[in-house]
Write a protein that holds these residues in place. Sequence first.
Motif, mmCIF file in Angstrom:
data_model
loop_
_atom_site.group_PDB
_atom_site.id
_atom_site.type_symbol
_atom_site.label_atom_id
_atom_site.label_comp_id
_atom_site.label_asym_id
_atom_site.label_seq_id
_atom_site.Cartn_x
_atom_site.Cartn_y
_atom_site.Cartn_z
ATOM 1 N N VAL A 13 -7.557 -15.997 -5.367
ATOM 2 C CA VAL A 13 -7.749 -15.014 -6.290
ATOM 3 C C VAL A 13 -6.640 -14.279 -6.815
ATOM 4 C CG1 VAL A 13 -8.526 -12.590 -6.354
ATOM 5 C CG2 VAL A 13 -9.967 -14.235 -5.349
ATOM 6 N N ILE A 14 -5.617 -14.194 -5.942
ATOM 7 C CA ILE A 14 -4.391 -13.413 -6.356
ATOM 8 C C ILE A 14 -3.607 -14.758 -7.252
ATOM 9 C CG2 ILE A 14 -1.865 -12.894 -5.548
ATOM 10 C CD1 ILE A 14 -3.361 -11.746 -3.091
ATOM 11 N N GLN A 15 -3.740 -16.010 -6.885
ATOM 12 C CA GLN A 15 -3.086 -16.848 -7.649
ATOM 13 C C GLN A 15 -3.923 -17.109 -9.100
ATOM 14 O OE1 GLN A 15 -3.287 -20.261 -5.106
ATOM 15 N NE2 GLN A 15 -1.758 -19.400 -3.765
ATOM 16 N N SER A 16 -4.991 -16.558 -8.966
ATOM 17 C CA SER A 16 -5.584 -16.736 -10.386
ATOM 18 C C SER A 16 -5.298 -15.727 -11.267
ATOM 19 C CB SER A 16 -7.289 -16.825 -10.123
ATOM 20 O OG SER A 16 -7.723 -15.509 -9.722
ATOM 21 N N LEU A 17 -4.865 -14.772 -10.867
ATOM 22 C CA LEU A 17 -4.290 -13.516 -11.943
ATOM 23 C C LEU A 17 -3.130 -13.975 -12.618
ATOM 24 C CD1 LEU A 17 -4.422 -10.532 -9.245
ATOM 25 C CD2 LEU A 17 -6.476 -11.215 -10.943
ATOM 26 N N SER A 18 -3.207 -13.804 -13.839
ATOM 27 C CA SER A 18 -2.259 -14.314 -14.735
ATOM 28 C C SER A 18 -0.857 -13.478 -14.512
ATOM 29 C CB SER A 18 -2.489 -14.259 -16.357
ATOM 30 O OG SER A 18 -2.891 -12.669 -16.367
ATOM 31 N N CYS A 19 -0.998 -12.365 -14.178
ATOM 32 C CA CYS A 19 0.368 -11.597 -13.731
ATOM 33 C C CYS A 19 0.143 -10.694 -12.575
ATOM 34 C CB CYS A 19 0.862 -11.078 -15.056
ATOM 35 S SG CYS A 19 2.448 -10.241 -14.928
ATOM 36 N N PRO A 20 0.150 -11.166 -11.365
ATOM 37 C CA PRO A 20 0.082 -10.345 -10.089
ATOM 38 C C PRO A 20 1.055 -9.299 -9.796
ATOM 39 C CG PRO A 20 0.495 -12.650 -9.561
ATOM 40 C CD PRO A 20 0.429 -12.631 -10.830
ATOM 41 N N TYR A 21 2.266 -9.524 -10.358
ATOM 42 C CA TYR A 21 3.529 -8.725 -10.038
ATOM 43 C C TYR A 21 4.190 -8.329 -11.358
ATOM 44 C CZ TYR A 21 2.645 -11.421 -5.867
ATOM 45 O OH TYR A 21 2.048 -12.137 -4.777
ATOM 46 N N PRO A 22 3.571 -7.348 -11.989
ATOM 47 C CA PRO A 22 4.119 -6.939 -13.481
ATOM 48 C C PRO A 22 5.341 -6.469 -13.354
ATOM 49 C CG PRO A 22 1.772 -6.276 -12.968
ATOM 50 C CD PRO A 22 2.145 -6.573 -11.681
ATOM 51 N N LYS A 23 6.303 -6.627 -14.364
ATOM 52 C CA LYS A 23 7.619 -6.078 -14.411
ATOM 53 C C LYS A 23 7.787 -5.588 -15.610
ATOM 54 C CE LYS A 23 9.578 -10.151 -14.089
ATOM 55 N NZ LYS A 23 8.665 -11.415 -13.660
ATOM 56 N N ARG A 24 6.825 -5.723 -16.453
ATOM 57 C CA ARG A 24 6.873 -4.830 -17.939
ATOM 58 C C ARG A 24 5.416 -4.354 -18.082
ATOM 59 N NH1 ARG A 24 9.584 -9.645 -18.588
ATOM 60 N NH2 ARG A 24 8.055 -10.681 -19.675
ATOM 61 N N PRO A 25 5.553 -3.273 -19.228
ATOM 62 C CA PRO A 25 4.160 -2.738 -19.464
ATOM 63 C C PRO A 25 3.173 -3.689 -19.944
ATOM 64 C CG PRO A 25 5.818 -1.224 -20.111
ATOM 65 C CD PRO A 25 6.442 -2.130 -19.751
ATOM 66 N N GLU A 27 2.808 -6.525 -19.198
ATOM 67 C CA GLU A 27 2.147 -7.583 -17.932
ATOM 68 C C GLU A 27 1.226 -6.786 -17.030
ATOM 69 O OE1 GLU A 27 5.626 -8.873 -15.965
ATOM 70 O OE2 GLU A 27 6.213 -10.329 -17.313
ATOM 71 N N VAL A 28 1.283 -5.533 -17.151
ATOM 72 C CA VAL A 28 0.387 -4.358 -16.466
ATOM 73 C C VAL A 28 -1.010 -4.862 -16.950
ATOM 74 C CG1 VAL A 28 -0.649 -2.233 -15.721
ATOM 75 C CG2 VAL A 28 1.943 -2.674 -15.552
ATOM 76 N N TYR A 29 -1.154 -4.873 -18.330
ATOM 77 C CA TYR A 29 -2.316 -4.926 -18.970
ATOM 78 C C TYR A 29 -2.551 -6.414 -19.014
ATOM 79 C CZ TYR A 29 -2.864 -0.483 -21.550
ATOM 80 O OH TYR A 29 -3.033 0.818 -21.745
ATOM 81 N N ASP A 30 -1.809 -7.357 -18.584
ATOM 82 C CA ASP A 30 -2.271 -8.751 -18.661
ATOM 83 C C ASP A 30 -2.887 -8.901 -17.194
ATOM 84 O OD1 ASP A 30 -2.412 -11.407 -18.732
ATOM 85 O OD2 ASP A 30 -0.346 -11.856 -18.806
ATOM 86 N N LEU A 31 -2.511 -8.130 -16.379
ATOM 87 C CA LEU A 31 -3.051 -8.016 -15.007
ATOM 88 C C LEU A 31 -4.363 -7.418 -15.048
ATOM 89 C CD1 LEU A 31 -3.142 -8.518 -11.595
ATOM 90 C CD2 LEU A 31 -2.134 -5.973 -11.842
ATOM 91 N N GLY A 32 -4.591 -6.375 -15.831
ATOM 92 C CA GLY A 32 -5.691 -5.673 -16.062
ATOM 93 C C GLY A 32 -6.810 -6.634 -16.843
ATOM 94 N N LEU A 33 -6.171 -7.171 -17.471
ATOM 95 C CA LEU A 33 -7.320 -8.278 -18.472
ATOM 96 C C LEU A 33 -7.880 -9.479 -17.325
ATOM 97 C CD1 LEU A 33 -5.321 -9.022 -21.532
ATOM 98 C CD2 LEU A 33 -7.900 -8.412 -21.616
ATOM 99 N N VAL A 177 6.397 1.186 -16.414
ATOM 100 C CA VAL A 177 5.356 0.326 -16.024
ATOM 101 C C VAL A 177 4.464 1.059 -14.784
ATOM 102 C CG1 VAL A 177 5.243 -1.727 -14.352
ATOM 103 C CG2 VAL A 177 7.011 -1.766 -15.861
ATOM 104 N N ARG A 178 5.009 1.983 -14.030
ATOM 105 C CA ARG A 178 4.273 2.689 -13.091
ATOM 106 C C ARG A 178 3.243 3.589 -13.871
ATOM 107 N NH1 ARG A 178 5.149 7.878 -10.461
ATOM 108 N NH2 ARG A 178 4.469 7.839 -8.174
ATOM 109 N N ASP A 179 3.772 4.330 -15.046
ATOM 110 C CA ASP A 179 3.029 4.976 -15.829
ATOM 111 C C ASP A 179 1.660 4.149 -16.463
ATOM 112 O OD1 ASP A 179 4.547 7.218 -15.039
ATOM 113 O OD2 ASP A 179 5.634 6.948 -16.966
ATOM 114 N N THR A 180 2.051 2.944 -16.790
ATOM 115 C CA THR A 180 0.948 2.186 -17.251
ATOM 116 C C THR A 180 -0.198 1.864 -16.211
ATOM 117 O OG1 THR A 180 2.696 0.994 -18.596
ATOM 118 C CG2 THR A 180 0.548 0.013 -18.663
ATOM 119 N N PHE A 181 0.253 1.706 -14.958
ATOM 120 C CA PHE A 181 -1.093 1.497 -13.828
ATOM 121 C C PHE A 181 -1.805 2.823 -14.018
ATOM 122 C CE2 PHE A 181 1.894 -1.594 -11.678
ATOM 123 C CZ PHE A 181 0.858 -2.613 -11.785
#
Length: 201
Positions: A13-25, A27-33, A177-181
């Motif tokens: 499941v973790i590997q299926s996430l496109s961006c499990p460790y976001p470094k930029r805002p 990428e947080v949305y990418d994880l959300g998607l 990035v933190r605020d984006t979460f």
Amino acid sequence: MLAEQNIISQNSVIQSLSCPYPKRPSEVYDLGLSINYLNLSIFQDIIVLCKNTNSVEIINKIISFEKSEEQKLFKDYLFLLNIELGDFYYSGGLKISNSVDETEIEFIKPLIDQNLENLYLKVNKIKNDLSINSFASRSNGISELNYKDVFETCMSIRENISVLYHELYKIYPHGRVRDTFMELAIFTQEGSMKLRKICTN
């Protein structure tokens, strides 16, 4: 053996996430998607358990709402990505502002993994409990799941996703990035309130 399979499932499941460790805002949305896609697949699994019209109608409303949220997430993702790309080119390819350093990501990666795994375990248990209830209903001669139980199951899954965003917000260093979460946590919570109105009216 079962424990090993469970660990493999969590990791997959973790590997299926496109961006499990976001470094930029963005990428947080990418994880959300990615989480939204997983959510939709879970709700598609749940709809198979629903045999009566009310339950199917509720699930279809939820799926439709999730898809509308997906469109909003994707729009915001593209907006942030374009800002970051512009920033990158403007700096001559030297930097992207509002990003988290790789060393900081490595430091918090175990905590991110733990929270993603916790989400998997909680959501899986919620879905399994509904499956057990469905089987018990059929065994007792009841042909349908209570549509209210189906709805609350889906809402519980959404609540756990909101909790995940809150936890990741706590883990990340102060910054954009933190605020984006937190933005995603609020987005999910507000969406759940809207969804409750849609499905209970």
